[in-house]
Design an enzyme around this catalytic site. Sequence first.
Site, PDB file in Angstrom:
ATOM      1  N   GLU A   1       0.880  -1.268   0.152  1.00  0.00           N
ATOM      2  CA  GLU A   1       0.211   0.021  -0.065  1.00  0.00           C
ATOM      3  C   GLU A   1       0.757   1.283   0.041  1.00  0.00           C
ATOM      4  O   GLU A   1       2.001   1.097   0.551  1.00  0.00           O
ATOM      5  CB  GLU A   1      -0.983   0.064   1.366  1.00  0.00           C
ATOM      6  CG  GLU A   1      -2.260  -0.345   0.815  1.00  0.00           C
ATOM      7  CD  GLU A   1      -2.282  -2.093   1.360  1.00  0.00           C
ATOM      8  OE1 GLU A   1      -3.542  -2.321   0.856  1.00  0.00           O
ATOM      9  OE2 GLU A   1      -1.394  -2.472   1.750  1.00  0.00           O
ATOM     10  N   THR A   2       0.271   2.149  -0.637  1.00  0.00           N
ATOM     11  CA  THR A   2       0.733   3.833  -0.596  1.00  0.00           C
ATOM     12  C   THR A   2      -0.267   4.500   0.145  1.00  0.00           C
ATOM     13  O   THR A   2      -1.416   4.428  -0.264  1.00  0.00           O
ATOM     14  CB  THR A   2       1.160   4.151  -1.804  1.00  0.00           C
ATOM     15  OG1 THR A   2       2.266   3.314  -2.551  1.00  0.00           O
ATOM     16  CG2 THR A   2       1.771   5.476  -1.778  1.00  0.00           C
TER      17      THR A   2
END
Length: 269
Positions: A44-45
């Site tokens: 994830e970002t």
Amino acid sequence: MRIRIVDAFTDRPFAGNPAGVLVLDAFPGDDRLQNIALEVNHAETAFTHPLPAGGEADWALRWFTPAAEVDLCGHATLATAHVLHSTGTHEGPVRFATRSGVLAATPAEDGSITLDFPTTALTPVTVPDGVTEALGTQPLSAHDTGPHVGDLLVELPDERSVHGLRPDHRALGAHSRRGVIATARAENPALGYDFVSRCFFPNIGIDEDPVTGSAHTALAPFWAERLGRTTLTGLQASPRAGRVRTELRGERTLLGGRAVTVMEGELLA
């Protein structure tokens, strides 16, 4: 635009779950957020920006995998809170406005951070046809985590079975919206953890997630019922591994851990 890579649910670099974190003035378009997440190419970002004072939350927060935006992410929330606190951008508890409502992150003097997340309701189900073949082992039980988390949680016979999994990721993708959580009781709690897990999320572009906070909102009630305690520690036994402290408080679950910033850079595009 400053970007940081943070290893979450660990106290040392190159372990736990890495997340990209970008602190912004406002969110750009969704296509740009998705392209940045694809470029970062971690599980994830996280993207965050400050909200006006006086509201129910302090910061807006969104999470993207390389393939899609997600409704809930523990490790990237921990990473974001770590960045805000370690850089002096925000002091004390921080409240994030997210797709899953307002989520709080509270720092402690020892450097750890505690997340306050919604508890995931579990529904017992029959082990779906094909899951045993896809995992390569026979689960003892299966539970649906509902549409919000979107996983199938399966209990395996023992810790060794979890460590030894070599699943068919494509086949697993047919059995839930996001993926499969495999778990078992710890063989030796004296090592400092009560249960183990691994998480496989092929439907959002992550064959195996290193350490998954959102999964522990389901693992906490699952193991609290079986072990008779509301405060537990889980070991997510991926190759990078990480530990998540859990405390079940009815409709809320507290998730505790540490984070380490390992890289900072400038996004030029």
